[in-house]
Design a protein around this motif. Structure first.
Motif, short mmCIF file in Angstrom:
data_model
loop_
_atom_site.label_atom_id
_atom_site.label_comp_id
_atom_site.label_asym_id
_atom_site.label_seq_id
_atom_site.Cartn_x
_atom_site.Cartn_y
_atom_site.Cartn_z
N GLY A 104 -19.63 -32.18 -49.41
CA GLY A 104 -20.11 -33.21 -48.58
C GLY A 104 -21.68 -33.19 -48.38
O GLY A 104 -22.29 -32.31 -49.00
N SER A 105 -22.27 -33.92 -47.50
CA SER A 105 -23.57 -33.97 -47.30
C SER A 105 -23.91 -34.79 -45.91
O SER A 105 -23.06 -35.07 -45.24
CB SER A 105 -24.30 -34.85 -48.45
OG SER A 105 -25.75 -34.29 -48.52
N ILE A 106 -25.26 -34.75 -45.53
CA ILE A 106 -25.25 -35.09 -44.32
C ILE A 106 -25.03 -36.63 -44.06
O ILE A 106 -25.09 -37.47 -45.06
CB ILE A 106 -27.05 -34.82 -43.81
CG1 ILE A 106 -27.78 -35.47 -44.50
CG2 ILE A 106 -27.13 -33.36 -43.93
CD1 ILE A 106 -29.35 -35.41 -43.94
N GLU A 107 -24.86 -37.07 -42.81
CA GLU A 107 -24.57 -38.47 -42.17
C GLU A 107 -25.99 -39.27 -42.61
O GLU A 107 -26.21 -40.51 -43.01
CB GLU A 107 -23.99 -38.80 -41.14
CG GLU A 107 -24.05 -40.14 -40.56
CD GLU A 107 -23.16 -39.83 -39.31
OE1 GLU A 107 -22.21 -39.53 -39.26
OE2 GLU A 107 -23.66 -40.65 -38.40
N GLY A 108 -27.17 -38.70 -42.04
CA GLY A 108 -28.26 -39.34 -41.85
C GLY A 108 -28.41 -40.24 -40.48
O GLY A 108 -27.43 -40.37 -40.03
N PRO A 109 -29.49 -40.91 -40.45
CA PRO A 109 -29.65 -41.57 -39.52
C PRO A 109 -29.11 -43.08 -39.39
O PRO A 109 -29.14 -43.89 -38.22
CB PRO A 109 -31.30 -41.88 -39.14
CG PRO A 109 -31.89 -41.62 -40.67
CD PRO A 109 -30.80 -40.80 -41.23
N TYR A 110 -28.73 -43.59 -40.63
CA TYR A 110 -28.39 -45.05 -40.58
C TYR A 110 -26.97 -45.40 -40.83
O TYR A 110 -26.70 -46.51 -41.37
CB TYR A 110 -29.15 -45.67 -41.75
CG TYR A 110 -30.88 -45.49 -41.62
CD1 TYR A 110 -31.21 -45.52 -40.48
CD2 TYR A 110 -31.60 -44.92 -42.87
CE1 TYR A 110 -32.82 -45.13 -40.30
CE2 TYR A 110 -32.81 -44.62 -42.60
CZ TYR A 110 -33.47 -44.84 -41.49
OH TYR A 110 -34.90 -44.46 -41.39
N TYR A 111 -25.97 -44.35 -40.47
CA TYR A 111 -24.52 -44.83 -40.64
C TYR A 111 -24.10 -46.07 -39.51
O TYR A 111 -24.78 -46.02 -38.15
CB TYR A 111 -23.89 -43.94 -40.12
CG TYR A 111 -22.32 -44.01 -40.26
CD1 TYR A 111 -21.42 -44.81 -41.41
CD2 TYR A 111 -21.60 -43.72 -38.86
CE1 TYR A 111 -20.40 -45.01 -41.13
CE2 TYR A 111 -20.30 -44.07 -38.84
CZ TYR A 111 -19.62 -44.61 -39.78
OH TYR A 111 -18.11 -44.68 -39.51
N VAL A 112 -23.44 -47.10 -39.85
CA VAL A 112 -22.93 -47.99 -38.79
C VAL A 112 -21.45 -48.04 -38.98
O VAL A 112 -20.83 -48.40 -39.99
CB VAL A 112 -23.60 -49.58 -38.98
CG1 VAL A 112 -23.17 -50.23 -37.64
CG2 VAL A 112 -24.99 -49.31 -38.80
N PRO A 113 -20.76 -47.79 -37.77
CA PRO A 113 -19.20 -47.66 -38.00
C PRO A 113 -18.82 -49.28 -38.08
O PRO A 113 -19.54 -50.16 -37.70
CB PRO A 113 -18.65 -46.88 -36.63
CG PRO A 113 -19.76 -47.04 -35.65
CD PRO A 113 -21.11 -47.03 -36.70
N ASP A 114 -17.48 -49.28 -38.37
CA ASP A 114 -16.85 -50.67 -38.80
C ASP A 114 -17.45 -51.74 -39.46
O ASP A 114 -17.48 -52.87 -39.00
CB ASP A 114 -16.66 -51.19 -37.05
CG ASP A 114 -16.00 -50.08 -36.15
OD1 ASP A 114 -15.06 -49.42 -36.70
OD2 ASP A 114 -16.38 -49.98 -35.06
N SER A 115 -17.85 -51.01 -40.51
CA SER A 115 -18.39 -52.21 -41.52
C SER A 115 -17.08 -52.91 -41.99
O SER A 115 -16.19 -52.66 -41.97
CB SER A 115 -18.99 -51.52 -42.64
OG SER A 115 -18.27 -50.56 -43.56
N PRO A 116 -17.50 -54.16 -42.66
CA PRO A 116 -16.33 -55.20 -42.98
C PRO A 116 -15.41 -54.60 -43.89
O PRO A 116 -15.89 -53.94 -44.93
CB PRO A 116 -17.17 -56.45 -43.63
CG PRO A 116 -18.47 -56.30 -42.95
CD PRO A 116 -18.94 -54.92 -42.93
N GLU A 117 -14.04 -54.78 -43.98
CA GLU A 117 -13.13 -54.52 -44.70
C GLU A 117 -12.97 -55.35 -46.09
O GLU A 117 -12.89 -56.72 -45.85
CB GLU A 117 -11.80 -54.37 -43.96
CG GLU A 117 -12.02 -53.50 -42.64
CD GLU A 117 -10.63 -52.67 -42.09
OE1 GLU A 117 -9.61 -52.95 -42.73
OE2 GLU A 117 -10.78 -52.03 -41.01
N GLN A 118 -12.88 -54.57 -46.93
CA GLN A 118 -12.97 -55.26 -48.36
C GLN A 118 -11.79 -54.85 -49.41
O GLN A 118 -11.89 -55.23 -50.53
CB GLN A 118 -14.37 -54.84 -49.36
CG GLN A 118 -15.62 -54.92 -48.40
CD GLN A 118 -15.93 -56.41 -47.81
OE1 GLN A 118 -16.03 -56.88 -46.71
NE2 GLN A 118 -16.02 -57.43 -48.87
N GLY A 119 -10.72 -54.26 -48.59
CA GLY A 119 -9.47 -53.85 -49.42
C GLY A 119 -9.69 -52.73 -50.45
O GLY A 119 -10.83 -51.99 -50.12
#
Ligand code: MBD
Ligand code: FE
Length: 280
Positions: free
Chosen positions: A100-115
């Motif tokens: 893996g790698s780092i998350e960084g400062p710009y993750y936002v949870p609960d982005s729209p579900e696309q199947g």
């Protein structure tokens, strides 16, 4: 490009700080551990002060710079660029599945579900080369993981992240995909641009004063998760980027390099990449 508003360090920093405050929780850390970590961190800095015989003028400049980091909201940026990669390393070195790698400062949870097969939210006129990103999620014994979650977020072709730079739709280039019955996914997006750390904030000032560069290579961020498995946070990179070798965030690994090929229909690129995640 459709983004004409100027991105400013103080804005993206303030957004990153506000986003982090939402996730922040408290933690009971044993007193002996707090004592050991704090004492050793302080002593490590004493060593640097002695070695370089820091002057009082430099000490005052350091103080005002640290105040500026907070005023610009750049603590998430500073920590994720210069420290998170070591935290990621010590927390994942037991894994048998994917690096893996780092998350960084710009993750936002609960982005729209696309199947399982879909297009990431983007503008009708989204600039950038089309990318089809497809693969399978498996557990470490090799069996497919149906209904695993693949969250993807990345910068646009100008290097900007939605919710951190002005003028972008809320969920632009952020989506959550769910693998099909065979553990597979197929995501349509665009190839992001390299990312330059804001030059007008405190982190940018340090970078300029030290004669460093401010670039991260083009990358896509991912979180891959399934019940009873460890969350995999990763970034994937594109061959040929001049900053794959000197990422300011020290977060490129050979296992994270993609190998895109021209799409059969001549529209952009296609790339296969599978994820193996560790059972808890
Ligand atoms: C980014 O896009 C990023 O991924 C990191 C780790 C730091 C700054 C900007
Ligand atoms: Fe990033």
């Amino acid at each position: 490009t459709p983004t004409t508003l100027q991105a400013r360090a103080a804005d993206s920093g303030a957004n990153a700080t506000a986003a982090f405050r939402k996730k922040q929780r408290t933690l009971e850390v044993p007193q002996e551990r707090v004592d050991a970590i704090a004492t050793e961190a302080i002593e490590a800095l004493h060593e640097v002060i002695r070695k370089h015989r820091l002057t009082y003028e430099e000490y005052d400049v350091l103080k005002s710079w640290l105040i500026q980091v907070g005023e610009d909201g750049e603590w998430p940026l500073l920590l994720d660029v210069w420290f998170e990669h070591v935290v990621e390393d010590v927390n994942t070195d037991h894994r048998q599945g994917n690096k893996g790698s780092i998350e960084g400062p710009y993750y936002v949870p609960d982005s729209p579900e696309q199947g399982s097969h879909g297009t990431i939210p983007m503008r009708d006129d989204e600039p950038g080369e089309a990318l089809t990103f497809q693969g399978q999620v498996r557990t470490t014994d090799g069996s497919a993981l149906p209904h695993a979650k693949v969250e993807l977020w990345h910068a646009d072709a100008g290097g900007y992240y939605s919710q951190y730079a002005p003028g972008l739709p809320e969920w632009n280039l952020r989506g959550t995909f769910t693998t099909d019955d065979e553990g597979r996914f197929e995501i349509h997006s665009i190839i992001p641009a390299p990312y330059q750390i804001p030059t007008d904030g405190a982190c940018g000032k340090l970078i300029a004063a030290a004669g460093w560069h401010a670039w991260r290579p083009a990358h896509m961020h991912l979180k891959v998760s399934a019940p009873d498995h460890e969350l995999l946070t990763a970034q994937l990179y594109f061959p040929g980027d001049p900053h794959n070798e000197d990422d300011i965030a020290t977060s490129v690994k050979p296992e994270l390099m993609l190998d895109p090929r021209p799409a059969a229909d001549g529209q952009g690129k296609v790339v296969d990449y599978d994820f193996v995640i560790d059972p808890v």
